[in-house]
Design an enzyme around this catalytic site. Structure first.
Site, mmCIF file in Angstrom:
data_model
loop_
_atom_site.group_PDB
_atom_site.id
_atom_site.type_symbol
_atom_site.label_atom_id
_atom_site.label_comp_id
_atom_site.label_asym_id
_atom_site.label_seq_id
_atom_site.Cartn_x
_atom_site.Cartn_y
_atom_site.Cartn_z
ATOM 1 N N PRO A 2 5.352 -8.052 7.752
ATOM 2 C CA PRO A 2 5.580 -8.386 6.351
ATOM 3 C C PRO A 2 4.583 -7.633 5.471
ATOM 4 C CG PRO A 2 5.440 -10.355 7.701
ATOM 5 C CD PRO A 2 5.016 -9.210 8.558
ATOM 6 N N HIS A 3 5.070 -7.066 4.384
ATOM 7 C CA HIS A 3 4.178 -6.307 3.517
ATOM 8 C C HIS A 3 4.671 -6.391 2.080
ATOM 9 C CE1 HIS A 3 7.298 -3.570 5.017
ATOM 10 N NE2 HIS A 3 7.225 -2.965 3.864
ATOM 11 N N ALA A 4 3.720 -6.199 1.155
ATOM 12 C CA ALA A 4 4.055 -6.271 -0.265
ATOM 13 C C ALA A 4 3.045 -5.483 -1.075
ATOM 14 C CB ALA A 4 4.051 -7.724 -0.730
ATOM 15 N N TYR A 49 -1.288 2.579 1.306
ATOM 16 C CA TYR A 49 -0.366 1.573 1.849
ATOM 17 C C TYR A 49 0.493 2.180 2.957
ATOM 18 C CZ TYR A 49 3.859 -1.422 1.321
ATOM 19 O OH TYR A 49 4.938 -2.221 1.503
#
Length: 88
Positions: A2-4, A49
């Site tokens: 999960p990433h944001a 990122y």
């Protein structure tokens, strides 16, 4: 993984969760998930990122690295494993 990307995040960060027993995650291969890695980055940290996500994927492709992480009970040892896997 999960990433944001979130505007309020000032420093790119990640967290790693380990489940030796495994978590039913309805994965494509039907196997339980042993590692959950959360990544958070600021909106302007796109390059860093992508670099972090790429590094994570690279070390997860090595089954021995994954097994070392899952079998380790010491967070400091896990950081050593990650640094070694990344060549740091």
């Amino acid at each position: 993984i999960p990433h944001a990307k979130i505007p309020e995040v000032k420093d790119i960060s990640f967290a790693l969760g380990v489940s030796r027993k495994g978590i039913d995650f309805d994965s494509m291969d039907g196997n339980p998930v042993n590692l959950v890695i959360l990544v958070a980055a600021g909106e302007k940290q796109h390059k860093d990122y992508l670099s972090l996500l790429s590094s994570i994927m690279a070390f997860l492709k090595d089954p021995s690295v994954k097994e070392q992480i899952v079998s380790s009970a010491d967070p400091k040892r896990i950081m050593e494993i990650l640094k070694t896997a990344q060549g740091v």
